[in-house]
Design an enzyme around this catalytic site. Structure first.
Site, PDB file in Angstrom:
ATOM      1  N   THR A   1       0.824  -1.203   0.000  1.00 29.41           N
ATOM      2  CA  THR A   1       0.000   0.000   0.000  1.00 29.41           C
ATOM      3  C   THR A   1       0.863   1.260   0.000  1.00 29.41           C
ATOM      4  O   THR A   1       0.587   2.210  -0.743  1.00 29.41           O
ATOM      5  CB  THR A   1      -0.929   0.006   1.223  1.00 29.41           C
ATOM      6  OG1 THR A   1      -0.143  -0.248   2.410  1.00 29.41           O
ATOM      7  CG2 THR A   1      -1.989  -1.058   1.109  1.00 29.41           C
TER       8      THR A   1
ATOM      9  N   CYS B   1      -7.039   0.324   8.981  1.00 34.00           N
ATOM     10  CA  CYS B   1      -5.623  -0.048   9.030  1.00 34.00           C
ATOM     11  C   CYS B   1      -4.969   0.412  10.322  1.00 34.00           C
ATOM     12  O   CYS B   1      -4.916   1.611  10.612  1.00 34.00           O
ATOM     13  CB  CYS B   1      -4.910   0.564   7.826  1.00 34.00           C
ATOM     14  SG  CYS B   1      -3.140   0.268   7.819  1.00 34.00           S
TER      15      CYS B   1
ATOM     16  N   PHE C   1      -7.739   4.141   4.075  1.00 32.01           N
ATOM     17  CA  PHE C   1      -7.234   3.156   5.028  1.00 32.01           C
ATOM     18  C   PHE C   1      -8.356   2.309   5.624  1.00 32.01           C
ATOM     19  O   PHE C   1      -8.205   1.717   6.688  1.00 32.01           O
ATOM     20  CB  PHE C   1      -6.459   3.861   6.144  1.00 32.01           C
ATOM     21  CG  PHE C   1      -5.196   4.518   5.664  1.00 32.01           C
ATOM     22  CD1 PHE C   1      -4.022   3.796   5.559  1.00 32.01           C
ATOM     23  CD2 PHE C   1      -5.187   5.844   5.281  1.00 32.01           C
ATOM     24  CE1 PHE C   1      -2.853   4.389   5.098  1.00 32.01           C
ATOM     25  CE2 PHE C   1      -4.031   6.454   4.825  1.00 32.01           C
ATOM     26  CZ  PHE C   1      -2.855   5.724   4.726  1.00 32.01           C
TER      27      PHE C   1
END
Length: 473
Positions: A275, A412, A405
């Protein structure tokens, strides 16, 4: 799990066929981008039928914000994540909501992402970035941005997670763990894609057979690493592995077993480097096409870091690069590298669209469409504009419409880690180099587990920061 929504229907692309449904219009190499194109005129919520599986896609910001309500909805695992469980098990990303190991790991690992922990990781991030710059400075010609950002972020997460150096900048060839991990991931993705097809069970067995050596190598390497650390008796190493091995839950005293520790390490390796490398690569792509944005970003980093191109930012200087942070935020708006997440209701509920949704039903929030909803982001939502994230322009924007996220309690856990690393690396690149893109390049987005620019190269020319600048106090 078949997603039938009680037989309710949604708009769908033209050309649906018996048995195969909407398969014929889907590009198997870029399924997300083909879904974006096909869903562009279908409204805020639509469906794709792939054989006997219904995919309900949320494209509108208002409905996405509704699904972000944690009191009504929770994370759902669509087929791709269910397939990924064979690789990452009950890791933070792939665990079901009711699995006890998710809550245990989440509670144990939260201290690993506090401000004090970020301060410990800062020199490791700096060291990995310097190794990248040393290879760039010794190698003339254009650089493969996505490949080098991936090497950088993999080294950073492996060194902070379990003090392992994969030698990405010193080996002539890749560490064998890297291709084995990629092969195992691709096997899981293929199985998730095939889930709804006739004969999928036979094809899944063939994939498993081909993938078995890769999976065994990845599992064995990490199991040996865990066993060696446990046998060493070291209990003062404060990387993620040390925390998982030696920290009991503060209330229950529970500990993670070695199998789940392996799952968590795999999760951090995969999610923690793919990511961030994608975010950096997209940010560099958009910057390289916007001379004014580059000028502003370099003026900012020169003001914060001063005239020495080799100076390394302190921990306290990283948050001062606010325009650089806005560049990353805008890159993640246009191309969120984790591009979708699933949501299900905690109990049967009725959406604002009038559709009834039961706990066994799930919808995919497709972030590249949600993040481009003109009702929230304006008529120029497809354009790169970091100043969208200026405080005065962000004030009044509806909540829950920007989710690179994820959302809620399952968002996350490493968000601050990723942002600190990305701002630090992007600031150092802009401070050290001028960016020269290939003028013939048109953005191509590769779809792996995450999104990444494909074939994107830059020529990096050493620059002299503005001589009149002095480091910010």
């Amino acid at each position: 799990m078949r997603n039938d929504w009680s037989g309710q229907t949604f708009p769908h692309p033209p050309g649906r066929r018996p048995v195969v449904g909407d398969v014929l219009g889907t590009d198997p190499a870029t399924p997300l981008q083909s879904t974006m194109r096909r869903g562009a005129d279908l409204g805020p919520i639509f469906e794709l039928k792939i054989f006997d599986q219904k995919f309900v896609i949320v494209a509108g910001a208002e409905i996405a914000a509704e699904l972000a309500d944690e009191a009504r909805f929770e994370k759902a695992l669509p087929p791709a994540l269910v397939a990924l469980r064979e690789f990452a098990g009950e890791g933070l990303f792939t665990a079901y909501n009711d699995e006890t190991n998710w809550a245990l790991a989440h509670d144990l690992l939260r201290p690993a992402f506090t401000r004090d922990a970020m301060r410990r990781y800062h020199p490791i991030m700096l060291a990995a970035a310097q190794e990248l710059f040393d290879t760039w400075d010794a190698r003339p010609g254009p650089v493969d941005v996505s490949a080098d950002m991936t090497r950088l972020t993999l080294e950073t997460i492996s060194r902070t997670a379990f003090s392992q150096d994969f030698g990405s900048f010193t080996r002539e060839d890749q560490h064998p763990f890297i291709p084995a991990m990629i092969a195992a991931l691709k096997a899981g993705q293929r199985k998730g894609t095939l889930d709804s097809m006739p004969g999928s069970a036979l094809m899944a067995r063939r994939i498993d057979k081909r993938n078995a050596p890769h999976q065994a190598y990845v599992d064995g390497l990490l199991d040996d690493l865990i066993a060696a650390r446990r046998a060493s008796g070291q209990d003062d190493v404060d990387d993620l592995l040390g925390i998982m091995l030696h920290s009991p839950h503060p209330e229950t005293g529970q500990r993670l077993d070695d199998l789940n520790i392996r799952h968590q390490i795999l999760t951090f390796l995969v999610a923690g480097h793919e990511t961030t490398s994608g975010a950096l690569s997209f940010a560099l792509h958009h910057l390289s096409r916007d001379a004014e944005a580059v000028r502003r970003a370099q003026a900012e980093v020169d003001r914060v870091l001063g005239p020495d191109r080799d100076v390394e930012p302190t921990f306290e200087q990283v948050p001062k690069m606010r325009f650089v942070r806005r560049v990353l935020d805008e890159a993640l708006r246009l191309w969120p590298t984790a591009p979708a997440f699933g949501r299900s209701p905690r109990q049967t509920t009725t959406l604002s669209t009038g559709h009834v949704m039961r706990p066994q039903d799930w919808a995919l929030v497709l972030l590249p469409l949600v993040h481009r909803d003109p009702a929230v982001w304006g008529a120029d939502a497809d354009e790169f504009d970091p100043d969208r994230f200026l405080p005065e322009r962000s004030h009044g924007r509806p909540p829950h419409v920007y989710k690179p996220f994820g959302t809620g309690e399952r968002s996350c856990i490493g968000r601050q880690f990723a942002l600190h690393e990305a701002v630090l690396v992007l600031a150092r690149i802009l401070h050290r180099y001028d960016l020269e893109p290939d003028p013939t390049y048109e953005l191509r987005v590769s779809e792996r587990l995450t999104l990444m620019p494909a074939g994107f190269e830059l020529t990096l020319t050493p620059r002299s920061p503005s001589p009149g600048t002095a480091p910010a106090a």
